[in-house]
Write a protein that holds these residues in place. Sequence first.
Motif, mmCIF file in Angstrom:
data_model
loop_
_atom_site.group_PDB
_atom_site.id
_atom_site.type_symbol
_atom_site.label_atom_id
_atom_site.label_comp_id
_atom_site.label_asym_id
_atom_site.label_seq_id
_atom_site.Cartn_x
_atom_site.Cartn_y
_atom_site.Cartn_z
ATOM 1 N N LEU A 297 0.984 -1.253 0.100
ATOM 2 C CA LEU A 297 0.088 -0.013 -0.071
ATOM 3 C C LEU A 297 0.944 1.210 0.074
ATOM 4 C CD1 LEU A 297 -3.002 0.664 0.157
ATOM 5 C CD2 LEU A 297 -2.718 0.861 2.407
ATOM 6 N N ALA A 298 0.771 1.866 -1.070
ATOM 7 C CA ALA A 298 1.645 3.260 -1.206
ATOM 8 C C ALA A 298 0.777 4.440 -1.376
ATOM 9 C CB ALA A 298 2.973 2.997 -2.469
ATOM 10 N N GLY A 299 1.696 5.593 -1.228
ATOM 11 C CA GLY A 299 0.894 6.701 -1.490
ATOM 12 C C GLY A 299 1.510 7.961 -0.917
ATOM 13 N N ASN A 300 1.116 9.331 -1.553
ATOM 14 C CA ASN A 300 1.664 10.330 -0.762
ATOM 15 C C ASN A 300 1.127 10.396 0.567
ATOM 16 O OD1 ASN A 300 1.466 12.588 -3.629
ATOM 17 N ND2 ASN A 300 2.696 10.792 -3.166
ATOM 18 N N PRO A 301 2.094 11.217 1.765
ATOM 19 C CA PRO A 301 1.168 11.666 2.925
ATOM 20 C C PRO A 301 -0.096 12.267 2.779
ATOM 21 C CG PRO A 301 3.541 12.126 2.730
ATOM 22 C CD PRO A 301 3.216 11.883 1.265
ATOM 23 N N ASN A 302 -0.869 12.150 3.688
ATOM 24 C CA ASN A 302 -2.037 12.678 3.694
ATOM 25 C C ASN A 302 -3.148 12.420 2.445
ATOM 26 O OD1 ASN A 302 -1.160 14.424 5.917
ATOM 27 N ND2 ASN A 302 0.081 15.443 4.560
ATOM 28 N N THR A 303 -3.179 11.029 2.070
ATOM 29 C CA THR A 303 -3.951 10.966 1.115
ATOM 30 C C THR A 303 -5.091 9.863 1.628
ATOM 31 O OG1 THR A 303 -2.461 8.726 0.785
ATOM 32 C CG2 THR A 303 -2.229 10.979 -0.619
ATOM 33 N N GLY A 304 -5.001 9.670 2.987
ATOM 34 C CA GLY A 304 -6.012 8.861 3.463
ATOM 35 C C GLY A 304 -5.588 7.216 3.588
ATOM 36 N N LYS A 305 -4.270 7.050 3.502
ATOM 37 C CA LYS A 305 -3.741 5.812 3.103
ATOM 38 C C LYS A 305 -3.680 4.913 4.269
ATOM 39 C CE LYS A 305 0.722 5.379 2.700
ATOM 40 N NZ LYS A 305 1.115 4.532 3.862
ATOM 41 N N SER A 306 -3.485 5.511 5.620
ATOM 42 C CA SER A 306 -3.716 4.691 6.660
ATOM 43 C C SER A 306 -5.219 4.382 7.020
ATOM 44 C CB SER A 306 -3.252 5.665 7.841
ATOM 45 O OG SER A 306 -1.898 5.728 7.888
ATOM 46 N N THR A 307 -6.065 5.310 6.647
ATOM 47 C CA THR A 307 -7.690 4.841 6.831
ATOM 48 C C THR A 307 -7.955 3.752 5.836
ATOM 49 O OG1 THR A 307 -8.136 7.343 6.950
ATOM 50 C CG2 THR A 307 -10.012 5.899 6.544
ATOM 51 N N VAL A 308 -7.477 3.797 4.409
ATOM 52 C CA VAL A 308 -7.675 2.554 3.734
ATOM 53 C C VAL A 308 -6.985 1.300 4.191
ATOM 54 C CG1 VAL A 308 -7.158 1.700 1.392
ATOM 55 C CG2 VAL A 308 -7.567 3.872 1.591
ATOM 56 N N PHE A 309 -5.835 1.553 4.729
ATOM 57 C CA PHE A 309 -5.267 0.086 5.397
ATOM 58 C C PHE A 309 -6.149 -0.282 6.547
ATOM 59 C CE2 PHE A 309 -2.423 -1.508 8.922
ATOM 60 C CZ PHE A 309 -1.787 -2.551 8.140
ATOM 61 N N ASN A 310 -6.806 0.614 7.497
ATOM 62 C CA ASN A 310 -7.557 0.154 8.530
ATOM 63 C C ASN A 310 -8.675 -0.272 8.192
ATOM 64 O OD1 ASN A 310 -5.419 0.977 10.397
ATOM 65 N ND2 ASN A 310 -6.359 3.143 10.563
ATOM 66 N N ASN A 311 -9.206 0.387 7.022
ATOM 67 C CA ASN A 311 -10.452 -0.421 6.468
ATOM 68 C C ASN A 311 -10.427 -1.566 6.108
ATOM 69 O OD1 ASN A 311 -12.979 -0.332 5.086
ATOM 70 N ND2 ASN A 311 -13.189 1.732 5.508
#
Length: 271
Positions: free
Chosen positions: A34-48
């Motif tokens: 799971l990659a992405g720029n900071p502040n893209t909601g990546k952690s929210t996607v991961f947790n979901n």
Amino acid sequence: MIDVNKCTTCPVHNVGNLKKLGINMKNYDYVVALAGNPNTGKSTVFNNLTGLKQHTGNWPGKTVTRAEGGFEYNSSKFKLVDLPGTYSLLSTSTDEQVARDFILFGQPDVTVVVVDSTRLERNLNLVLQVLEITDRAVLCLNLMDEAKRNNIKIDERQLTKDLGIPVIPTEARQSVGMQDLINAIFEVASGKFVCKPYRINSKSIELSYAIDKLSQEVKQAFPDIPNATWVALRLLEGDQSIIEAVGTGELGNIKQVNTSLEEIKLKVESI
């Protein structure tokens, strides 16, 4: 479930390098980055995606935190690895090196790039860099709710055609589009969706010739490597970590070669 005997060259069976990177694939069928720029909601996607099935630790030899989790879909088990948020994969920082090395050396079955839909143009820089390294990717158009509030319209079907990978609009905070994202991950990992990633071709004739010539050398030494052209370009740029990886045979750990670091340098200089 995967038939190991029929899939010995699949990235998930590159156990040696995954283990070096701290990833234990026991009881999992596929590995997803799971990659992405900071502040893209990546952690929210991961947790979901992972719910409570997650844990954190550090990357081997690094102080950078790594988060891992898992989920099941269509009788397959997926391990999800949350890479550090980064704007680039050019390895100018530890975070960038960790993200780049995992996609290149770990060879995940799928790399999901999470982008902020309200800043798509800025985020596409990382997307295009990821597509230079891997043929298996999914674009997660997150924060679509904010894009709608800002009257930003994105044609995800056209973007899928342009990029050659699945493009899935999501609103991770509201769990919108997450099932579509999981299905896209499964289809790419299982081969039901064959990606044809867009790659920038803005090189001069001389540079293109040099890249082609050196990439043939890389393919000869590492016949199963999926990103020989990208590796050749990094060699020509003098990327020391890639030069050492090729010289030691660590590149993908697919095939050990008796090529010294000095020999690789000579090949680069002679082109």
